[in-house]
Design a protein around this motif. Structure first.
Motif, PDB file in Angstrom:
ATOM      1  N   ARG A   1      24.044 -22.113  -0.183  1.00  0.00           N
ATOM      2  CA  ARG A   1      25.464 -21.844  -0.012  1.00  0.00           C
ATOM      3  C   ARG A   1      25.714 -21.356   1.406  1.00  0.00           C
ATOM      4  O   ARG A   1      25.184 -20.352   1.834  1.00  0.00           O
ATOM      5  N   GLY A   2      26.496 -22.112   2.150  1.00  0.00           N
ATOM      6  CA  GLY A   2      26.865 -21.680   3.482  1.00  0.00           C
ATOM      7  C   GLY A   2      25.774 -21.889   4.516  1.00  0.00           C
ATOM      8  O   GLY A   2      24.817 -22.650   4.320  1.00  0.00           O
ATOM      9  N   ARG A   3      25.917 -21.188   5.621  1.00  0.00           N
ATOM     10  CA  ARG A   3      25.028 -21.301   6.774  1.00  0.00           C
ATOM     11  C   ARG A   3      24.208 -20.017   6.916  1.00  0.00           C
ATOM     12  O   ARG A   3      24.750 -18.932   7.077  1.00  0.00           O
ATOM     13  N   LEU A   4      22.890 -20.147   6.836  1.00  0.00           N
ATOM     14  CA  LEU A   4      22.010 -18.981   6.909  1.00  0.00           C
ATOM     15  C   LEU A   4      22.068 -18.355   8.302  1.00  0.00           C
ATOM     16  O   LEU A   4      21.927 -19.033   9.313  1.00  0.00           O
ATOM     17  N   VAL A   5      22.263 -17.021   8.341  1.00  0.00           N
ATOM     18  CA  VAL A   5      22.225 -16.268   9.588  1.00  0.00           C
ATOM     19  C   VAL A   5      20.915 -15.506   9.698  1.00  0.00           C
ATOM     20  O   VAL A   5      20.226 -15.573  10.708  1.00  0.00           O
ATOM     21  N   ARG A   6      20.532 -14.777   8.669  1.00  0.00           N
ATOM     22  CA  ARG A   6      19.274 -14.044   8.629  1.00  0.00           C
ATOM     23  C   ARG A   6      18.740 -14.004   7.199  1.00  0.00           C
ATOM     24  O   ARG A   6      19.490 -14.070   6.245  1.00  0.00           O
ATOM     25  N   ARG A   7      17.439 -13.859   7.086  1.00  0.00           N
ATOM     26  CA  ARG A   7      16.801 -13.596   5.793  1.00  0.00           C
ATOM     27  C   ARG A   7      15.975 -12.335   5.944  1.00  0.00           C
ATOM     28  O   ARG A   7      15.298 -12.149   6.949  1.00  0.00           O
ATOM     29  N   ASP A   8      16.056 -11.458   4.959  1.00  0.00           N
ATOM     30  CA  ASP A   8      15.390 -10.166   5.061  1.00  0.00           C
ATOM     31  C   ASP A   8      14.859  -9.776   3.688  1.00  0.00           C
ATOM     32  O   ASP A   8      15.202 -10.382   2.669  1.00  0.00           O
ATOM     33  N   ARG A   9      14.051  -8.721   3.669  1.00  0.00           N
ATOM     34  CA  ARG A   9      13.482  -8.200   2.433  1.00  0.00           C
ATOM     35  C   ARG A   9      14.306  -7.009   1.952  1.00  0.00           C
ATOM     36  O   ARG A   9      14.633  -6.121   2.737  1.00  0.00           O
ATOM     37  N   LEU A  10      14.640  -6.983   0.661  1.00  0.00           N
ATOM     38  CA  LEU A  10      15.265  -5.805   0.078  1.00  0.00           C
ATOM     39  C   LEU A  10      14.200  -4.734  -0.142  1.00  0.00           C
ATOM     40  O   LEU A  10      13.076  -5.044  -0.545  1.00  0.00           O
TER      41      LEU A  10
ATOM     42  N   GLY B   1      20.445  13.079  -1.682  1.00  0.00           N
ATOM     43  CA  GLY B   1      19.326  13.158  -2.601  1.00  0.00           C
ATOM     44  C   GLY B   1      19.663  12.823  -4.040  1.00  0.00           C
ATOM     45  O   GLY B   1      18.934  13.223  -4.957  1.00  0.00           O
ATOM     46  N   LEU B   2      20.747  12.041  -4.254  1.00  0.00           N
ATOM     47  CA  LEU B   2      21.149  11.706  -5.618  1.00  0.00           C
ATOM     48  C   LEU B   2      20.309  10.597  -6.234  1.00  0.00           C
ATOM     49  O   LEU B   2      20.422  10.333  -7.427  1.00  0.00           O
ATOM     50  N   GLY B   3      19.494   9.942  -5.438  1.00  0.00           N
ATOM     51  CA  GLY B   3      18.665   8.872  -5.968  1.00  0.00           C
ATOM     52  C   GLY B   3      18.244   7.901  -4.886  1.00  0.00           C
ATOM     53  O   GLY B   3      18.243   8.226  -3.693  1.00  0.00           O
ATOM     54  N   LEU B   4      17.912   6.680  -5.318  1.00  0.00           N
ATOM     55  CA  LEU B   4      17.468   5.624  -4.406  1.00  0.00           C
ATOM     56  C   LEU B   4      18.530   4.539  -4.318  1.00  0.00           C
ATOM     57  O   LEU B   4      19.192   4.217  -5.299  1.00  0.00           O
ATOM     58  N   CYS B   5      18.664   3.964  -3.123  1.00  0.00           N
ATOM     59  CA  CYS B   5      19.511   2.787  -2.959  1.00  0.00           C
ATOM     60  C   CYS B   5      18.634   1.612  -2.536  1.00  0.00           C
ATOM     61  O   CYS B   5      17.444   1.777  -2.249  1.00  0.00           O
ATOM     62  N   VAL B   6      19.221   0.440  -2.496  1.00  0.00           N
ATOM     63  CA  VAL B   6      18.521  -0.776  -2.084  1.00  0.00           C
ATOM     64  C   VAL B   6      19.244  -1.361  -0.883  1.00  0.00           C
ATOM     65  O   VAL B   6      20.459  -1.604  -0.933  1.00  0.00           O
ATOM     66  N   LEU B   7      18.501  -1.569   0.210  1.00  0.00           N
ATOM     67  CA  LEU B   7      19.066  -2.128   1.439  1.00  0.00           C
ATOM     68  C   LEU B   7      18.143  -3.218   1.973  1.00  0.00           C
ATOM     69  O   LEU B   7      16.951  -3.249   1.646  1.00  0.00           O
ATOM     70  N   ALA B   8      18.696  -4.069   2.826  1.00  0.00           N
ATOM     71  CA  ALA B   8      17.840  -4.968   3.591  1.00  0.00           C
ATOM     72  C   ALA B   8      16.991  -4.126   4.540  1.00  0.00           C
ATOM     73  O   ALA B   8      17.460  -3.137   5.096  1.00  0.00           O
ATOM     74  N   GLN B   9      15.734  -4.514   4.710  1.00  0.00           N
ATOM     75  CA  GLN B   9      14.796  -3.687   5.481  1.00  0.00           C
ATOM     76  C   GLN B   9      15.296  -3.425   6.901  1.00  0.00           C
ATOM     77  O   GLN B   9      15.125  -2.325   7.434  1.00  0.00           O
ATOM     78  N   SER B  10      15.931  -4.415   7.510  1.00  0.00           N
ATOM     79  CA  SER B  10      16.414  -4.247   8.885  1.00  0.00           C
ATOM     80  C   SER B  10      17.635  -3.345   8.972  1.00  0.00           C
ATOM     81  O   SER B  10      18.054  -2.973  10.066  1.00  0.00           O
ATOM     82  N   ARG B  11      18.213  -2.974   7.833  1.00  0.00           N
ATOM     83  CA  ARG B  11      19.449  -2.199   7.822  1.00  0.00           C
ATOM     84  C   ARG B  11      19.233  -0.726   7.492  1.00  0.00           C
ATOM     85  O   ARG B  11      20.194   0.030   7.360  1.00  0.00           O
ATOM     86  N   VAL B  12      17.994  -0.295   7.348  1.00  0.00           N
ATOM     87  CA  VAL B  12      17.727   1.081   6.931  1.00  0.00           C
ATOM     88  C   VAL B  12      18.029   2.039   8.080  1.00  0.00           C
ATOM     89  O   VAL B  12      17.469   1.909   9.164  1.00  0.00           O
ATOM     90  N   PRO B  13      18.906   3.039   7.878  1.00  0.00           N
ATOM     91  CA  PRO B  13      19.211   3.997   8.950  1.00  0.00           C
ATOM     92  C   PRO B  13      17.991   4.830   9.326  1.00  0.00           C
ATOM     93  O   PRO B  13      17.071   5.027   8.513  1.00  0.00           O
ATOM     94  N   ALA B  14      17.999   5.345  10.537  1.00  0.00           N
ATOM     95  CA  ALA B  14      16.838   6.084  11.049  1.00  0.00           C
ATOM     96  C   ALA B  14      16.579   7.367  10.282  1.00  0.00           C
ATOM     97  O   ALA B  14      15.444   7.861  10.259  1.00  0.00           O
ATOM     98  N   ASP B  15      17.616   7.935   9.652  1.00  0.00           N
ATOM     99  CA  ASP B  15      17.426   9.205   8.956  1.00  0.00           C
ATOM    100  C   ASP B  15      16.998   9.041   7.496  1.00  0.00           C
ATOM    101  O   ASP B  15      16.809  10.035   6.799  1.00  0.00           O
ATOM    102  N   LEU B  16      16.857   7.798   7.036  1.00  0.00           N
ATOM    103  CA  LEU B  16      16.371   7.531   5.683  1.00  0.00           C
ATOM    104  C   LEU B  16      15.033   6.811   5.765  1.00  0.00           C
ATOM    105  O   LEU B  16      14.625   6.341   6.819  1.00  0.00           O
ATOM    106  N   ARG B  17      14.340   6.725   4.634  1.00  0.00           N
ATOM    107  CA  ARG B  17      12.990   6.173   4.614  1.00  0.00           C
ATOM    108  C   ARG B  17      12.857   5.060   3.574  1.00  0.00           C
ATOM    109  O   ARG B  17      13.440   5.143   2.491  1.00  0.00           O
ATOM    110  N   VAL B  18      12.078   4.064   3.916  1.00  0.00           N
ATOM    111  CA  VAL B  18      11.693   3.039   2.937  1.00  0.00           C
ATOM    112  C   VAL B  18      10.650   3.655   2.013  1.00  0.00           C
ATOM    113  O   VAL B  18       9.610   4.135   2.485  1.00  0.00           O
TER     114      VAL B  18
END
Length: 290
Positions: free
Chosen positions: A158-167, A228-245
């Motif tokens: 679907r559409g035109r791929l711009v990037r592919r990343d890991r959740l 600290g309410l729990g875990l979220c799911v983000l693309a790996q390249s989008r993780v802010p510097a103050d949070l951790r994978v």
């Protein structure tokens, strides 16, 4: 009056081709020129600058200090030249472009792209909608949007791929999840690809879960994660510097990839859609701002 010195863009493009590959042969192949022509262009640029830019022998090509400086100037000159050409070619383009972007994709470089787009095409009335990807897709199908920039399941064609990343699973450095308790999830309202990917992955290994924050905005997801309410799911390249994978910890399941894609409305005006698509396609993705 002193002579005015200018640098020919043709010579500058040839020179940058040599710089990028440190090879006259590869530059000639890339530009579709003969090697003597490439050498002549570089020599003419050196004469215009009055400095040696390239040092070469039978095996290697190296830039002099002046050559390094010229490479920087060349990129700046050509970028300004290309921008001027785009401006005067595109300024006559007019009409309305209804553009939608997933909110986490709208938090980094995208505002700069849209600002530049408005400068290049001032007669286009750009209307921006920022919300969840699923909502944007529904609005596109309903002919309420012309182009959308979304997160989606991989390999949908679907559409035109711009990037592919890991959740990835994301939390605080000090996050501690009890393996005997449901995994606390911070997520978007349904429909959401990251939400469904997280839940499917957990249920796939028989792990229970509970929603601790349910929102439509990335800022609320990040705020809840930082609290600290729990875990979220983000693309790996989008993780802010103050949070951790935290993937790989707490026996959490592996998450699938995500695609960032541009999807257009076939009924939309083609020129502005293609112009904005080109601007976004090479957009470098940076982490979300803290």
């Amino acid at each position: 009056m002193a002579d005015e010195q200018t640098f020919d863009p043709v010579l500058l493009r040839t020179y940058l081709a040599v710089v990028e590959g440190l090879s006259f042969t590869r530059a000639a192949e890339q530009l579709g020129l003969s090697q003597p022509t490439v050498s002549q262009h570089v020599r003419r640029l050196e004469l215009a600058a009055g400095r040696q830019l390239v040092s070469r022998d039978t095996r290697t090509v190296r830039l002099t200090d002046n050559g390094e400086a010229m490479a920087g100037f060349a990129r700046t000159i050509l970028a300004a030249n290309d921008e001027a050409i785009a401006y005067f070619r595109g300024s006559a383009m007019s009409g309305r472009l209804r553009f939608g972007a997933a909110d986490e994709l709208a938090l980094s470089e995208l505002p700069h792209i849209l600002r530049d787009f408005r400068q290049l095409y001032p007669k286009i009335n750009l209307e921006l909608t920022v919300t969840q990807s699923g909502i944007l897709q529904r609005r596109l199908l309903a002919n309420h949007l012309d182009l959308i920039f979304i997160n989606q399941e991989p390999d949908t064609d679907r559409g035109r791929l711009v990037r592919r990343d890991r959740l990835v699973w994301v939390g605080l450095e000090k996050t501690d999840i009890d393996p005997d308790q449901p995994v606390p999830l911070i997520t978007y309202h349904a429909p959401s690809y990251s939400r469904s990917a997280a839940i499917s992955a957990l249920e796939g290994i028989g792990r229970t879960w509970r929603i601790t924050c349910n929102t439509r905005e990335i800022n609320a997801i990040l705020a809840a994660t930082r609290a600290g309410l729990g875990l979220c799911v983000l693309a790996q390249s989008r993780v802010p510097a103050d949070l951790r994978v935290v993937s790989g910890r707490f026996d959490l399941p592996v998450l699938p990839d995500v695609e960032m894609a541009l999807v257009d409305n076939p009924r939309a005006p083609r020129e502005p859609v293609e112009a904005l698509s080109r601007a976004i396609h090479n957009l470098p993705l940076a982490p979300l701002r803290p």
